[in-house]
Design a protein around this motif. Structure first.
Motif, short mmCIF file in Angstrom:
data_model
loop_
_atom_site.label_atom_id
_atom_site.label_comp_id
_atom_site.label_asym_id
_atom_site.label_seq_id
_atom_site.Cartn_x
_atom_site.Cartn_y
_atom_site.Cartn_z
N TYR A 65 0.85 -1.19 0.00
CA TYR A 65 0.00 0.00 0.00
C TYR A 65 0.88 1.24 0.00
N VAL A 66 0.28 2.37 -0.32
CA VAL A 66 0.99 3.64 -0.36
C VAL A 66 0.57 4.46 0.85
N GLU A 67 1.55 4.73 1.72
CA GLU A 67 1.30 5.55 2.90
C GLU A 67 1.10 7.00 2.47
N PRO A 68 0.14 7.70 3.05
CA PRO A 68 -0.01 9.12 2.72
C PRO A 68 1.14 9.91 3.34
N PRO A 69 1.60 10.96 2.68
CA PRO A 69 2.69 11.75 3.25
C PRO A 69 2.24 12.52 4.47
N ASN A 70 3.13 12.64 5.43
CA ASN A 70 2.87 13.41 6.64
C ASN A 70 3.20 14.87 6.34
N SER A 76 8.24 11.45 4.48
CA SER A 76 7.36 10.34 4.87
C SER A 76 6.48 9.92 3.70
N GLY A 77 5.77 8.84 3.91
CA GLY A 77 4.87 8.32 2.88
C GLY A 77 5.62 7.39 1.94
N GLY A 78 5.00 7.07 0.84
CA GLY A 78 5.63 6.19 -0.13
C GLY A 78 5.11 4.77 -0.03
N LEU A 79 5.70 3.91 -0.85
CA LEU A 79 5.28 2.52 -0.92
C LEU A 79 5.71 1.75 0.32
N THR A 80 4.80 0.98 0.86
CA THR A 80 5.10 0.13 2.00
C THR A 80 4.76 -1.31 1.61
N THR A 81 5.72 -2.19 1.78
CA THR A 81 5.51 -3.61 1.53
C THR A 81 5.77 -4.35 2.84
N THR A 82 4.78 -5.07 3.30
CA THR A 82 4.88 -5.79 4.56
C THR A 82 4.04 -7.06 4.47
N THR A 83 3.95 -7.77 5.56
CA THR A 83 3.07 -8.94 5.62
C THR A 83 1.88 -8.59 6.53
N VAL A 84 0.84 -9.38 6.41
CA VAL A 84 -0.34 -9.17 7.27
C VAL A 84 0.06 -9.31 8.73
N ARG A 85 0.92 -10.28 9.03
CA ARG A 85 1.37 -10.51 10.41
C ARG A 85 2.07 -9.26 10.96
N ASP A 86 3.03 -8.73 10.20
CA ASP A 86 3.77 -7.56 10.66
C ASP A 86 2.88 -6.34 10.76
N TYR A 87 1.96 -6.18 9.82
CA TYR A 87 1.05 -5.05 9.85
C TYR A 87 0.16 -5.12 11.10
N ASP A 88 -0.41 -6.30 11.37
CA ASP A 88 -1.28 -6.45 12.53
C ASP A 88 -0.52 -6.23 13.83
N LEU A 89 0.71 -6.73 13.90
CA LEU A 89 1.52 -6.52 15.11
C LEU A 89 1.84 -5.04 15.29
N ALA A 90 2.12 -4.33 14.20
CA ALA A 90 2.40 -2.90 14.29
C ALA A 90 1.16 -2.14 14.76
#
Length: 186
Positions: A65-70, A76-90
């Protein structure tokens, strides 16, 4: 029902109830303190259980997903690539930090400023916040991760309109191209 309207309703109801409680009575004040601490322990315990459930499920599905810029941070912002596990833990970690911030505020308001009504109100609002949590809804209440619970979670609209993450293919492709160009320039 809209979560913001429900929060407003719960806080107004809690304020009306708090007006009827005699906080001058030391016994009642002690019960309210115990209830507040108990609610915070339940909330932290629930988030601990949710994080353990997330780790147990170990969902390694890739999430882009693309984070909105702060507005305060131009980098800040830009492309973020993660896993569902890491996203949920964050997200769970953010929620726990929010609980700690609330406890710190209550320590200041009650311990230093001697306000008592916020203890009662925050006890109810803490439980409401726990019920409204996306992570609790998915991992404890067993709701499917579709609609409002689809990852990445939509941020509630702020002063400048909706600023949630963008998940459409065009936004992701554009962010990937920007990253490639930035790497070429380096």
């Amino acid at each position: 029902m809209n979560a913001q309207i429900a929060n407003l309703g719960v806080s107004l109801l809690a304020m009306q109830l708090a007006r009827k409680i005699n906080f001058e009575d030391p016994d009642i004040l002690m019960y309210v303190r115990i209830a507040y601490v108990g609610v915070q322990i339940v909330i932290l315990g629930t988030y601990y259980f949710v994080s353990q459930t997330i780790k147990k499920k170990n969902d390694l599905t890739v999430l882009k997903y693309v984070e909105p810029p702060n507005p305060m941070d131009p980098n800040s912002g830009g492309l973020t690539t993660t896993t569902v596990r890491d996203y949920d833990l964050a997200e769970t970690s953010k929620a726990v930090k929010g609980v700690y911030t609330g406890v710190a505020m209550m320590c200041f308001l009650h311990g230093y400023m001697k306000y008592t009504q916020p203890l009662f109100i925050q006890s109810l609002m803490g439980l409401k916040g726990l019920y409204d949590s996306n992570e609790v809804a998915i991992h404890m209440l067993g709701k499917a991760a579709v609609g409002d619970l689809q990852r990445p979670f939509k941020a509630p609209p702020g002063l400048f309109g909706p600023t949630g993450p963008q998940t459409d293919a065009a936004s992701i492709k554009e962010a990937e191209e920007k990253e490639k160009q930035a790497k070429k320039e380096e």
